[in-house]
Design a protein around this motif. Structure first.
Motif, mmCIF file in Angstrom:
data_model
loop_
_atom_site.group_PDB
_atom_site.id
_atom_site.type_symbol
_atom_site.label_atom_id
_atom_site.label_comp_id
_atom_site.label_asym_id
_atom_site.label_seq_id
_atom_site.Cartn_x
_atom_site.Cartn_y
_atom_site.Cartn_z
ATOM 1 N N HIS A 269 50.200 3.965 -41.062
ATOM 2 C CA HIS A 269 50.745 5.306 -40.870
ATOM 3 C C HIS A 269 49.982 6.343 -41.692
ATOM 4 O O HIS A 269 49.855 7.500 -41.273
ATOM 5 C CB HIS A 269 52.229 5.326 -41.224
ATOM 6 C CG HIS A 269 53.058 4.463 -40.313
ATOM 7 N ND1 HIS A 269 53.255 3.116 -40.547
ATOM 8 C CD2 HIS A 269 53.697 4.741 -39.162
ATOM 9 C CE1 HIS A 269 53.999 2.610 -39.582
ATOM 10 N NE2 HIS A 269 54.281 3.568 -38.724
ATOM 11 N N ALA A 270 49.452 5.935 -42.816
ATOM 12 C CA ALA A 270 48.704 6.855 -43.672
ATOM 13 C C ALA A 270 47.401 7.300 -43.027
ATOM 14 O O ALA A 270 46.822 8.329 -43.410
ATOM 15 C CB ALA A 270 48.425 6.197 -45.024
ATOM 16 N N ASP A 271 46.913 6.553 -42.032
ATOM 17 C CA ASP A 271 45.659 6.907 -41.356
ATOM 18 C C ASP A 271 45.834 8.015 -40.325
ATOM 19 O O ASP A 271 44.856 8.612 -39.882
ATOM 20 C CB ASP A 271 45.081 5.672 -40.634
ATOM 21 C CG ASP A 271 44.712 4.564 -41.592
ATOM 22 O OD1 ASP A 271 44.159 4.866 -42.670
ATOM 23 O OD2 ASP A 271 44.966 3.388 -41.257
ATOM 24 N N VAL A 272 47.069 8.298 -39.925
ATOM 25 C CA VAL A 272 47.338 9.208 -38.813
ATOM 26 C C VAL A 272 47.254 10.666 -39.269
ATOM 27 O O VAL A 272 47.965 11.090 -40.181
ATOM 28 C CB VAL A 272 48.720 8.917 -38.197
ATOM 29 C CG1 VAL A 272 49.019 9.901 -37.065
ATOM 30 C CG2 VAL A 272 48.784 7.480 -37.686
ATOM 31 N N ASP A 273 46.373 11.410 -38.627
ATOM 32 C CA ASP A 273 46.204 12.836 -38.937
ATOM 33 C C ASP A 273 47.030 13.731 -38.034
ATOM 34 O O ASP A 273 47.332 14.872 -38.393
ATOM 35 C CB ASP A 273 44.724 13.238 -38.773
ATOM 36 C CG ASP A 273 43.795 12.434 -39.646
ATOM 37 O OD1 ASP A 273 44.055 12.360 -40.860
ATOM 38 O OD2 ASP A 273 42.813 11.871 -39.120
ATOM 39 N N HIS A 274 47.364 13.227 -36.858
ATOM 40 C CA HIS A 274 47.988 14.065 -35.831
ATOM 41 C C HIS A 274 48.865 13.195 -34.953
ATOM 42 O O HIS A 274 48.490 12.065 -34.620
ATOM 43 C CB HIS A 274 46.898 14.740 -34.993
ATOM 44 C CG HIS A 274 47.420 15.501 -33.820
ATOM 45 N ND1 HIS A 274 47.291 15.045 -32.526
ATOM 46 C CD2 HIS A 274 48.083 16.677 -33.746
ATOM 47 C CE1 HIS A 274 47.839 15.923 -31.702
ATOM 48 N NE2 HIS A 274 48.329 16.910 -32.411
ATOM 49 N N LEU A 275 50.026 13.718 -34.583
ATOM 50 C CA LEU A 275 51.000 12.924 -33.849
ATOM 51 C C LEU A 275 51.615 13.743 -32.716
ATOM 52 O O LEU A 275 51.985 14.904 -32.908
ATOM 53 C CB LEU A 275 52.098 12.452 -34.808
ATOM 54 C CG LEU A 275 53.258 11.632 -34.260
ATOM 55 C CD1 LEU A 275 52.769 10.309 -33.675
ATOM 56 C CD2 LEU A 275 54.282 11.374 -35.378
ATOM 57 N N MET A 276 51.675 13.131 -31.538
ATOM 58 C CA MET A 276 52.378 13.727 -30.397
ATOM 59 C C MET A 276 53.481 12.767 -29.978
ATOM 60 O O MET A 276 53.233 11.589 -29.720
ATOM 61 C CB MET A 276 51.423 13.958 -29.220
ATOM 62 C CG MET A 276 50.285 14.919 -29.485
ATOM 63 S SD MET A 276 50.796 16.637 -29.805
ATOM 64 C CE MET A 276 51.476 17.122 -28.209
ATOM 65 N N ILE A 277 54.717 13.270 -29.921
ATOM 66 C CA ILE A 277 55.861 12.478 -29.459
ATOM 67 C C ILE A 277 56.559 13.257 -28.355
ATOM 68 O O ILE A 277 56.994 14.395 -28.565
ATOM 69 C CB ILE A 277 56.856 12.176 -30.602
ATOM 70 C CG1 ILE A 277 56.181 11.350 -31.704
ATOM 71 C CG2 ILE A 277 58.073 11.446 -30.061
ATOM 72 C CD1 ILE A 277 57.066 11.100 -32.917
ATOM 73 N N TYR A 278 56.644 12.664 -27.202
ATOM 74 C CA TYR A 278 57.277 13.277 -26.032
ATOM 75 C C TYR A 278 58.636 13.860 -26.420
ATOM 76 O O TYR A 278 59.466 13.190 -27.012
ATOM 77 C CB TYR A 278 57.461 12.186 -24.968
ATOM 78 C CG TYR A 278 57.814 12.646 -23.587
ATOM 79 C CD1 TYR A 278 58.946 13.414 -23.342
ATOM 80 C CD2 TYR A 278 57.039 12.270 -22.502
ATOM 81 C CE1 TYR A 278 59.285 13.815 -22.061
ATOM 82 C CE2 TYR A 278 57.362 12.656 -21.213
ATOM 83 C CZ TYR A 278 58.494 13.428 -21.001
ATOM 84 O OH TYR A 278 58.817 13.808 -19.732
#
Length: 381
Positions: A269-278
């Motif tokens: 989870h620490a690697d994620v820079d950007h997140l899209m959730i419907y």
């Protein structure tokens, strides 16, 4: 060192979005497809794989004049296109085709449809509709009210989802709703089905989008900046009846698809820079944050309310404004993918600085299915 094997080389939405009464559903598919092909210098003759959801894939193939060696018409609701990215990647990797076009188009507002939506299912009609829940706002109320009781989710926290996403939409010239709103604005908007008020519900729009995928090796020959798939993502399904969910406070399909995507991408989870959730409704980003493991169960509402996902926050979420403010033509997953691609190309109007890895997650139906893909701007890691 691991190298990417599949890349997105074309990504485009319809020329216009919101209200497009002059185009049929088929026309919206075609408009988006031609825009995506033009972006990366292709013609229909260059496409040998076609996939779509919510529409007869053979009709799209015939309308565009494509002769494919592979096609896929998987239709499980709004996450269909996220699922189809995974299917297309597998088809390319196994040599079934070389260049895949994935299309979406829906005349949600003008209702110039060729096909009806896949909902309600036969089970929904036989066992749930007879008790009153006929449309998504009323179907989604059951799990949300249980989550409010068990986890302490509040109406104010639901309202903050809409407020924060409107902040992101303000950066996007193509967003339908851009004016800032407050929690009070949301809570004072029209009641639709408790606890959902109007501003907690998705827009109803005309529009579409398209993606073009090929091998990472071939992607070097295209004029566009490739966006690479890190792993093949994940997908799962629990069933069409919301009354039969394993838990009303969590989506089994969300948990399974997310875990698969993270594991085969080899990320934390620490690697994620950007997140899209419907976000067809305001509760879905909250469920997504929890079920994907970004926060503990019951903490999603507070995480958003505290400002962690807003511009400048530590986890940029739904940076186009989502289905609540950007647009929602009935199967929103395509637009989440489009924003993920823009972020990885570094061209989003709401660009996250130095973003290198984006997770795109979607729901199908009312928690009946889910899909997750991981994108990156890097060909090797």
């Amino acid at each position: 060192m691991t190298s990417a094997s599949i890349a997105i080389v074309g990504a485009a939405e319809t020329t216009r979005m919101g209200k497009v009464p002059e185009l049929s559903q088929t026309g919206l598919h075609a408009d988006a497809a031609l825009n995506a092909m033009a972006e990366c210098g292709l013609t229909p003759a260059d496409i040998d794989g076609v996939a779509t959801g919510g529409h007869d894939v053979a009709e799209i193939i015939q309308y565009l004049g494509i002769t494919p060696t592979w096609y896929d018409g998987t239709s499980v609701g709004g996450c269909s296109f996220i699922t189809l990215v995974r299917h297309a990647a597998a088809a390319i990797e196994t040599g079934l085709c070389k260049t895949v076009l994935i299309t979406h188009g829906e005349s949600g507002r003008s209702n110039n449809r060729n096909h009806r939506p896949i909902f309600p299912s036969m089970q929904q009609q036989e066992f749930e509709s007879i008790y009153g829940p006929l449309f998504p706002p009323s179907r989604f109320t059951l799990p949300v009210m249980r989550k409010m009781k068990d986890d302490g989710l509040t109406e104010e926290q639901l309202a903050m989802v809409a407020v924060v996403q409107r902040e992101w939409a303000g950066f996007h010239p193509r967003a339908t709703m851009r004016d800032p709103i407050t929690v009070d604005d949301v809570l004072n908007s029209k009641m639709i089905a408790y606890p959902f008020r109007l501003m907690m519900c998705c827009l109803v729009s005309d529009g579409g989008g398209a993606l073009i995928l090929t091998s990472a090796e071939r992607a070097k020959d295209f004029p566009t900046k490739p966006v690479y798939l890190r792993g093949l993502g994940g997908e799962s399904a629990e069933g069409p009846m919301i009354s039969q969910m394993e838990s009303f406070s969590s989506s089994k399909a969300f948990r399974v698809s997310g875990k698969l995507a993270f594991e085969n991408a080899g990320i934390t989870h620490a690697d994620v820079d950007h997140l899209m959730i419907y976000d067809a409704f305001a509760h879905l980003p909250i469920y997504g944050l929890e079920d994907l493991g970004f926060v503990k169960p019951g903490e999603g509402g507070a995480f958003i309310a505290e400002g962690n996902t807003r511009p400048g926050g530590k986890l940029p979420l739904n940076t186009n404004g989502g289905g609540l403010s950007y647009m929602h033509s009935g199967m929103y997953g395509m637009y989440a993918l489009q924003e993920g691609v823009r972020q990885m190309r570094g061209i989003s109007p709401a660009q996250v600085p130095d973003a290198k890895l984006s997770v795109v997650h979607g729901v199908g139906g009312m928690f009946s299915a889910a899909a997750t893909v991981v994108m990156t701007s890097e060909s090797q890691w």
